[in-house]
Structures are given as structure tokens and as C-alpha cells.
Write a protein that holds these residues in place. Structure first.
Motif, PDB file in Angstrom:
ATOM      1  N   GLU A  16       0.813  -1.219   0.000  1.00 17.86           N
ATOM      2  CA  GLU A  16       0.000   0.000   0.000  1.00 17.86           C
ATOM      3  C   GLU A  16       0.845   1.266   0.000  1.00 17.86           C
ATOM      4  O   GLU A  16       0.332   2.358  -0.252  1.00 17.86           O
ATOM      5  CB  GLU A  16      -0.966   0.005   1.186  1.00 17.86           C
ATOM      6  N   LEU A  18       3.383   1.635  -2.062  1.00 22.48           N
ATOM      7  CA  LEU A  18       3.914   1.760  -3.420  1.00 22.48           C
ATOM      8  C   LEU A  18       2.906   2.466  -4.321  1.00 22.48           C
ATOM      9  O   LEU A  18       1.710   2.498  -4.014  1.00 22.48           O
ATOM     10  CB  LEU A  18       4.210   0.368  -3.994  1.00 22.48           C
ATOM     11  N   THR A  19       3.387   2.982  -5.427  1.00 23.01           N
ATOM     12  CA  THR A  19       2.476   3.567  -6.414  1.00 23.01           C
ATOM     13  C   THR A  19       1.716   2.439  -7.108  1.00 23.01           C
ATOM     14  O   THR A  19       2.137   1.276  -7.069  1.00 23.01           O
ATOM     15  CB  THR A  19       3.244   4.375  -7.476  1.00 23.01           C
ATOM     16  N   SER A  20       0.633   2.775  -7.766  1.00 20.97           N
ATOM     17  CA  SER A  20      -0.153   1.743  -8.451  1.00 20.97           C
ATOM     18  C   SER A  20       0.662   1.081  -9.563  1.00 20.97           C
ATOM     19  O   SER A  20       0.565  -0.129  -9.778  1.00 20.97           O
ATOM     20  CB  SER A  20      -1.463   2.318  -8.997  1.00 20.97           C
ATOM     21  N   LYS A  21       1.488   1.848 -10.251  1.00 20.71           N
ATOM     22  CA  LYS A  21       2.336   1.276 -11.308  1.00 20.71           C
ATOM     23  C   LYS A  21       3.352   0.301 -10.712  1.00 20.71           C
ATOM     24  O   LYS A  21       3.575  -0.791 -11.245  1.00 20.71           O
ATOM     25  CB  LYS A  21       3.049   2.367 -12.089  1.00 20.71           C
ATOM     26  N   GLN A  22       3.972   0.690  -9.605  1.00 19.76           N
ATOM     27  CA  GLN A  22       4.926  -0.202  -8.952  1.00 19.76           C
ATOM     28  C   GLN A  22       4.243  -1.489  -8.498  1.00 19.76           C
ATOM     29  O   GLN A  22       4.774  -2.581  -8.687  1.00 19.76           O
ATOM     30  CB  GLN A  22       5.583   0.499  -7.758  1.00 19.76           C
ATOM     31  N   LYS A  23       3.059  -1.354  -7.912  1.00 20.62           N
ATOM     32  CA  LYS A  23       2.315  -2.540  -7.475  1.00 20.62           C
ATOM     33  C   LYS A  23       1.992  -3.450  -8.651  1.00 20.62           C
ATOM     34  O   LYS A  23       2.194  -4.664  -8.583  1.00 20.62           O
ATOM     35  CB  LYS A  23       1.006  -2.137  -6.771  1.00 20.62           C
ATOM     36  N   THR A  53      11.515   0.472 -12.844  1.00 17.01           N
ATOM     37  CA  THR A  53      10.406   0.597 -11.896  1.00 17.01           C
ATOM     38  C   THR A  53      10.400  -0.552 -10.904  1.00 17.01           C
ATOM     39  O   THR A  53      10.205  -0.347  -9.700  1.00 17.01           O
ATOM     40  CB  THR A  53       9.059   0.673 -12.645  1.00 17.01           C
ATOM     41  N   ALA A  57      11.018  -0.190  -6.909  1.00 13.32           N
ATOM     42  CA  ALA A  57       9.993  -0.696  -5.989  1.00 13.32           C
ATOM     43  C   ALA A  57      10.600  -1.705  -5.012  1.00 13.32           C
ATOM     44  O   ALA A  57      10.287  -1.681  -3.813  1.00 13.32           O
ATOM     45  CB  ALA A  57       8.848  -1.324  -6.766  1.00 13.32           C
ATOM     46  N   LYS A  60      12.443   0.221  -2.450  1.00 12.78           N
ATOM     47  CA  LYS A  60      11.514   0.857  -1.512  1.00 12.78           C
ATOM     48  C   LYS A  60      11.034  -0.141  -0.463  1.00 12.78           C
ATOM     49  O   LYS A  60      10.969   0.175   0.728  1.00 12.78           O
ATOM     50  CB  LYS A  60      10.307   1.438  -2.259  1.00 12.78           C
TER      51      LYS A  60
END
Length: 116
Positions: A16, A18-23, A53, A57, A60
Motif C-alpha cells: 500500500e 507503493l504507487t499503483s504502477k509499482q504494485k 520501476t 519498488a 523501496k
């Protein structure tokens, strides 16, 4: 622990953040076994962008764990619960008069082990 396993566990804890793209890219790469090329085609971005990316991620997730320690605390809790269960099972076998209470503790601990 193998990198693949670590990242998948950390993803469960920190996705949650992470960005939506990373997810999306991490899910595709780690959980759906898509290649970088397949993810590139699906998301209409370059293969290098997919790679970058995913790497960002992953870093992160590792940084979050280094700061928050949620996964390591989870592992410690699991080991503690397993030890409590083992001790209760040992007591149950040596002390017949409290078997019902010990069995109730074992059942509660098993429930915690399975939900954490």
C-alpha cells in the motif's frame, strides 16, 4: 532468504506504500511470472522502464522494512507462537489434569499462527 521470497513477503506488508504502477509491475513480475517484455507490452512502456520501476519498488520495500521492521517482527511473533504451542503440547502430555485448558491454549495459538 532468497531475494524472490523476501520481496514477495515484503510486498504483502508494504504494497500500500507503493504507487499503483509499482504494485502492478511487481505483481506481474513476482506473482504472475510475466517477463519484462510481457510487462512492457501490457503497460505500453519500454522494457528498461519496467526494469527500473521494478528495481526502485524492490528497493523501496527493502527500505520500508529497514525502517519499520514489520516483516522481521512478524517472523519473531511466528517463532514465539510456535514455541508456546510446543511448550503447551509438552505440558499436555505430562500433566493430564489440565488437558482441556492446555488444548484450548494450543487451539488459540494455532489460530494466531494461521492468521498472522
Amino acid at each position: 532468504m532468497e531475494k524472490f521470497v523476501v520481496i514477495t513477503y515484503l510486498f504483502d506488508f508494504y504494497q500500500e506504500l507503493l504507487t499503483s504502477k509499482q504494485k502492478d509491475l511487481l505483481k506481474g513480475y513476482y506473482f504472475e511470472n510475466f517477463s519484462l517484455g510481457e510487462l512492457s507490452d501490457e503497460h505500453q512502456i519500454s522494457r528498461q522502464s519496467v526494469f527500473d520501476t521494478i528495481k526502485k519498488a524492490e528497493q523501496k520495500l527493502l527500505d520500508y522494512e529497514q525502517k519499520l521492521h514489520l516483516f522481521s517482527k512478524h517472523q519473531e511473533e511466528q517463532l514465539t507462537l510456535i514455541k508456546i504451542k510446543e511448550l503447551c503440547e509438552n505440558i499436555k502430555h505430562t500433566n493430564a489434569e489440565n488437558n482441556n485448558e492446555i488444548q484450548e491454549i494450543i487451539t488459540l495459538v494455532e489460530g494466531l499462527i494461521n492468521t498472522i
